[in-house]
Scaffold this active site. Structure first.
Site, short mmCIF file in Angstrom:
data_model
loop_
_atom_site.label_atom_id
_atom_site.label_comp_id
_atom_site.label_asym_id
_atom_site.label_seq_id
_atom_site.Cartn_x
_atom_site.Cartn_y
_atom_site.Cartn_z
N LYS A 18 0.81 -1.22 0.00
CA LYS A 18 0.00 0.00 0.00
C LYS A 18 0.85 1.27 0.00
CE LYS A 18 -3.95 -2.19 2.25
NZ LYS A 18 -5.01 -2.09 3.25
N LYS A 51 -14.57 -2.17 1.66
CA LYS A 51 -13.29 -2.37 0.98
C LYS A 51 -12.25 -1.39 1.55
CE LYS A 51 -14.78 -5.42 -2.06
NZ LYS A 51 -15.85 -5.94 -1.21
N ASP A 52 -10.99 -1.76 1.39
CA ASP A 52 -9.88 -0.96 1.90
C ASP A 52 -9.93 0.47 1.39
OD1 ASP A 52 -7.55 -2.93 3.14
OD2 ASP A 52 -8.86 -3.91 1.69
N ARG A 53 -9.47 1.37 2.23
CA ARG A 53 -9.38 2.77 1.81
C ARG A 53 -8.12 3.02 0.98
NH1 ARG A 53 -8.71 8.27 5.52
NH2 ARG A 53 -8.50 9.67 3.75
#
Length: 416
Positions: free
Chosen positions: A24, A82-84
């Site tokens: 990320k 969902k992931d940021r």
């Protein structure tokens, strides 16, 4: 305590060294594509859109879409959060009458593409998610190390199915602790922790620190930034009622349940880790274990059966063929409890926490949790990986719903 320190208490299953690195670094390094249930396209009352977002969490994106479209965010359905810090693709439903308005919205880092008409999408209306993840800052040995870890875990039956750090908080690892206090009926200290815990690295931490030190609700309402909307909701409701219990019950149901779910997840992670630590198998059933059915790599957590002296050989044959999986407890008032050695471990964890499963029944009704079972191991489907010079390792795989890519990568990276 940040999430790395928090996760260090949970044992790795693989013994080979990890590749290290970082995920990320850029949102494009973590791509998630949802595979929905085909049944979402049945019906005509809702318009189904494919939502692509970058650097938005699902709830914030939904609220922004609702505000711009002039509808309630409760009228927008989605199957999972969902992931940021990622680029994610997921399906949302909006009332059919809002189709054109939503189609014409222009929001930064959000794209909406009409797919079809269908039904209102509820949490859980998905099979799973496809992932493409880049791990940066690794050396040229990363490919061989990845291969070694993945090979070792293939022999051991899969990756530990830990709940990922997203469940607990990345900077403020407090969600499970708030949940534990709520289960004990201590709403005042639960509120103090939710409102006042601070990491020193986030916007609003100064206001949180002041509340932690003083408990001054009026000052907090002046100082807490507007984006801390759930915290402000709690504070306003407490000022109105003088009851932290009523204040918690004023939160939206998904937010209210986050704390209890986080504590259930913590206890499950503890069970998996303790089983590894005590040398109890994760890929072989013991008498007393509860096993979940698996079809084509997808666990059916509502289809469980108990392992006995009579059926143990049959069950372990099913496990070896990927048709069943040993499960651990998501503690709740109706959870199916294991017996034998696995049941003893479940009881031991509850005793250490000073809880009984009945505590989950005594919660205020919207928070009460029946519990369930969850497979101890997960086998990523279709996993491929390769080294990209000057970039890092690239992993692609599919996971069933409720399974965390970050937990798969944790075993490979050994970073926390």
């Amino acid at each position: 305590m940040d999430y790395r320190e928090f996760f260090s208490q949970f044992r790795y299953l693989s013994e080979r060294p990890g590749i290290g690195g970082r995920i990320k670094v850029y949102p494009e390094d973590f791509v998630v594509i949802e595979d929905p249930l085909p049944s979402i396209l049945e019906g005509r009352k809702h318009a189904i859109f494919l939502l692509k977002k970058r650097n938005w969490d699902t709830m914030s994106a939904v609220k922004e879409i609702a505000k711009r479209a002039g509808i309630s965010h409760r009228d927008i359905g989605f199957a999972g959060t969902k992931d940021r810090h990622a680029v994610t693709y997921q399906y949302i439903s909006v009332p059919a009458g809002a189709k054109e308005t939503v189609e014409n919205l222009r929001i930064r880092d959000i794209e909406l593409r009409f797919v079809s008409y269908g039904r209102f999408i509820k949490l859980g209306h998905l099979l799973g998610n496809r992932f493409r993840v880049i791990v940066r800052d690794v050396d040229e040995n990363a490919f061989e190390r990845s291969r070694d870890v993945i090979g070792e875990l293939r022999v051991k039956g899969g990756f530990p199915n830990y709940f990922g750090y997203q469940r607990f908080g990345e900077k403020r690892v407090t969600n499970h602790l708030v949940g534990k206090l709520l289960l004990r009926g201590d709403f005042e200290n639960a509120a103090r922790l939710f409102l006042g815990a601070h990491s020193g690295e986030m916007e609003g931490d100064e206001a949180r620190k002041h509340f932690w030190e003083t408990g001054d609700v009026e000052r907090a309402l002046e100082e807490f930034p507007n984006f801390l909307r759930y915290e402000r909701t709690l504070l306003y409701r407490y000022r109105e009622t003088g009851s932290w219990r009523k204040a918690f019950l004023s939160l939206p149901l998904p937010i209210m349940r986050i704390f209890i779910h986080a504590y259930q997840s913590y206890l499950f992670n503890l069970y998996v880790s303790r089983r590894i630590e005590e040398g109890l198998p994760l890929n072989e059933a013991l008498v007393g274990d509860i096993v979940v059915q698996v079809k084509e790599g997808i666990p059916y957590r509502d289809r469980t059966y108990r392992v006995t002296e009579t059926n143990i050989d049959f069950v372990n044959e099913k496990i070896r063929h990927g048709q069943a999986a040993v499960s651990g407890p998501l503690f709740g008032f109706a959870v199916r409890r294991a017996g034998g050695i696995p049941g003893g471990l479940e009881e031991e964890i509850l005793e250490e926490e000073g809880l009984t499963v009945d505590a989950f029944r005594k919660l205020p009704k919207p928070m009460a949790e029946p519990g369930g079972r969850r497979e101890l191991l997960i086998r990523p489907i279709g996993m491929t990986y390769g080294y990209i010079p000057e970039t890092g390792m690239c992993f692609r795989f599919f996971l069933p719903k409720g399974v965390y890519a970050t937990s798969v990568l944790r075993e490979i990276m050994k970073d926390h």
